[in-house]
Design a protein around this motif. Structure first.
Motif, PDB file in Angstrom:
ATOM      1  N   PHE A 254      25.914 -19.807  50.360  1.00  0.00           N
ATOM      2  CA  PHE A 254      25.846 -21.024  51.188  1.00  0.00           C
ATOM      3  C   PHE A 254      24.561 -21.842  51.052  1.00  0.00           C
ATOM      4  CE2 PHE A 254      28.615 -18.141  53.863  1.00  0.00           C
ATOM      5  CZ  PHE A 254      29.800 -18.732  53.463  1.00  0.00           C
ATOM      6  N   ASP A 255      23.481 -21.229  50.548  1.00  0.00           N
ATOM      7  CA  ASP A 255      22.204 -21.950  50.420  1.00  0.00           C
ATOM      8  C   ASP A 255      21.842 -22.710  51.693  1.00  0.00           C
ATOM      9  OD1 ASP A 255      19.882 -23.093  49.358  1.00  0.00           O
ATOM     10  OD2 ASP A 255      20.980 -24.835  48.606  1.00  0.00           O
ATOM     11  N   VAL A 256      21.710 -21.996  52.804  1.00  0.00           N
ATOM     12  CA  VAL A 256      21.420 -22.660  54.077  1.00  0.00           C
ATOM     13  C   VAL A 256      19.920 -22.869  54.260  1.00  0.00           C
ATOM     14  CG1 VAL A 256      23.489 -21.786  55.211  1.00  0.00           C
ATOM     15  CG2 VAL A 256      21.358 -20.451  55.346  1.00  0.00           C
ATOM     16  N   ALA A 257      19.576 -23.773  55.181  1.00  0.00           N
ATOM     17  CA  ALA A 257      18.172 -23.998  55.522  1.00  0.00           C
ATOM     18  C   ALA A 257      17.696 -22.920  56.491  1.00  0.00           C
ATOM     19  CB  ALA A 257      18.000 -25.379  56.149  1.00  0.00           C
ATOM     20  N   THR A 258      18.600 -22.517  57.393  1.00  0.00           N
ATOM     21  CA  THR A 258      18.219 -21.603  58.469  1.00  0.00           C
ATOM     22  C   THR A 258      19.289 -20.557  58.703  1.00  0.00           C
ATOM     23  OG1 THR A 258      17.100 -23.462  59.546  1.00  0.00           O
ATOM     24  CG2 THR A 258      17.461 -21.497  60.891  1.00  0.00           C
ATOM     25  N   PRO A 290      15.759 -18.949  53.079  1.00  0.00           N
ATOM     26  CA  PRO A 290      16.025 -19.638  54.345  1.00  0.00           C
ATOM     27  C   PRO A 290      15.003 -19.213  55.407  1.00  0.00           C
ATOM     28  CG  PRO A 290      17.457 -17.740  54.131  1.00  0.00           C
ATOM     29  CD  PRO A 290      16.627 -17.791  52.870  1.00  0.00           C
ATOM     30  N   GLN A 291      14.845 -20.052  56.422  1.00  0.00           N
ATOM     31  CA  GLN A 291      14.121 -19.616  57.621  1.00  0.00           C
ATOM     32  C   GLN A 291      14.993 -18.583  58.327  1.00  0.00           C
ATOM     33  OE1 GLN A 291      12.406 -22.264  60.629  1.00  0.00           O
ATOM     34  NE2 GLN A 291      13.411 -23.895  59.479  1.00  0.00           N
ATOM     35  N   LEU A 292      14.396 -17.560  58.876  1.00  0.00           N
ATOM     36  CA  LEU A 292      15.156 -16.551  59.616  1.00  0.00           C
ATOM     37  C   LEU A 292      14.638 -16.541  61.045  1.00  0.00           C
ATOM     38  CD1 LEU A 292      17.273 -14.282  59.248  1.00  0.00           C
ATOM     39  CD2 LEU A 292      15.393 -12.740  58.745  1.00  0.00           C
TER      40      LEU A 292
END
Ligand SMILES: [Zn+2]
Length: 323
Positions: A254-258, A290-292
């Motif tokens: 998904f290549d998400v930001a968060t 991603p930010q976690l």
């Protein structure tokens, strides 16, 4: 109505998040603020027909209370667990509540005379975290709820993808340990067979053998690990490594930001987030990391997400909301 319409100050939606044991219910304004909240038992043992009856009674009662308080109910949103066909508004299957092909959206429309939306509990929880909670402002979010099981919601620009059959987001059934313990789904080595709160407690009890005097929860395993107990540290680290494998797969897809972590296990806070960030970092090669972060809305996320779904269904989106 469309996105451009003015949001009336007296407009309200009725929102219900139906779980296996309880229902979280609220009247929610278009800006995502709940003006009234209620909790009711689901009492699923009565059977699905009785549960549906209760859902409709509560929804109608909330709409009446809204009118009595000077609000105008404009829609109703209902979240349920299991497999949910959001396009048709049908609760297709739920182990916890016993639903089998229940046309809940149409039943609500008929009973309340209002537009209605039906959503999946984790997907609407993700919707709320992405739009109002910990993922706010980042646009592309993977919400992962870790409790008895593990499930996820991929939210892009304020919409959670449901999949072709209403079953998207089953990240708990990603294979992470081919020789691992058997999952509730029947296959060995699924993520949730190793890293769910239930699995962590089970693993600790198994390894402790007769020395554990009482069932140990995942929260206690986290606490004991933080206190330096070797067995707890081992079990916790095993879970963290498995979660990192699952999340790395999620990020590859998904290549998400968060990534927003919710559910009971996320309450471990930094005891989970710090080692998990490190383990995820190790697994990133060319992928963007991603930010976690931990979820911000707690167990209200599902109810708020049901409200957002209802607002979306009638084309009302608050102008203050940053996506
Ligand atoms: Zn499985």
């Amino acid at each position: 109505m469309s996105d451009g319409d003015t949001v009336g100050t007296d407009q309200i939606v009725v929102a219900l998040d139906v779980g296996g044991t309880g229902m979280k219910c609220a009247l929610v304004r278009p800006d995502g603020v709940a003006v009234r909240t209620e909790r009711h038992p689901t009492d699923a043992a009565r059977g699905p027909a009785a549960v549906v009856h209760t859902i409709l009674d509560i929804a109608e009662g909330l709409a009446d209370k809204a009118r009595a308080d000077g609000f105008a109910p404009i829609a109703i949103g209902i979240a349920v667990p299991g497999v949910v066909d959001e396009a048709r508004g049908v609760a297709v299957w739920s182990a916890n509540v016993g639903f089998r092909d229940v046309p809940l959206r149409d039943l609500a429309v008929r009973r309340l005379g209002l537009p209605a939306a039906l959503g999946h509990d984790v997907r609407v929880g993700g919707l709320a975290e992405a739009r109002l909670g910990a993922g706010r402002g980042t646009g592309n979010v993977l919400f992962v709820a870790i409790g008895t099981g593990i499930a996820a919601a991929h939210v892009v620009d304020g919409t959670a993808a449901a999949g072709a059959h209403g079953a998207a987001g089953e990240i708990g059934h990603i294979l992470v340990r081919p020789d691992g313990p058997r999952c509730g789904c029947g296959r060995p080595g699924c993520l949730e067979a190793i890293a769910s709160a239930a699995a962590i407690g089970r693993r600790y009890a198994d390894l402790a053998g007769g020395t554990a005097d009482a069932p140990v929860t995942a929260a206690e395993v986290a606490e004991r690990a933080a206190a330096g107990e070797p067995l707890a540290s081992q079990v916790w680290q095993e879970a963290v490594e498995a979660l990192a494998d699952g999340l790395a797969t999620g990020q590859a897809l998904f290549d998400v930001a968060t990534i927003v972590l919710g559910g009971g296990l996320a309450q471990a806070g930094d005891r989970l987030l710090t080692p998990l960030r490190a383990a995820l970092h190790e697994r990133m090669t060319f992928h963007r990391e991603p930010q976690l972060v931990a979820a911000a809305l707690g167990d209200e996320a599902g109810c708020l997400g049901a409200a957002l779904l209802a607002l979306d269904a009638v084309g009302v989106r608050d102008h203050q909301e940053i996506r």
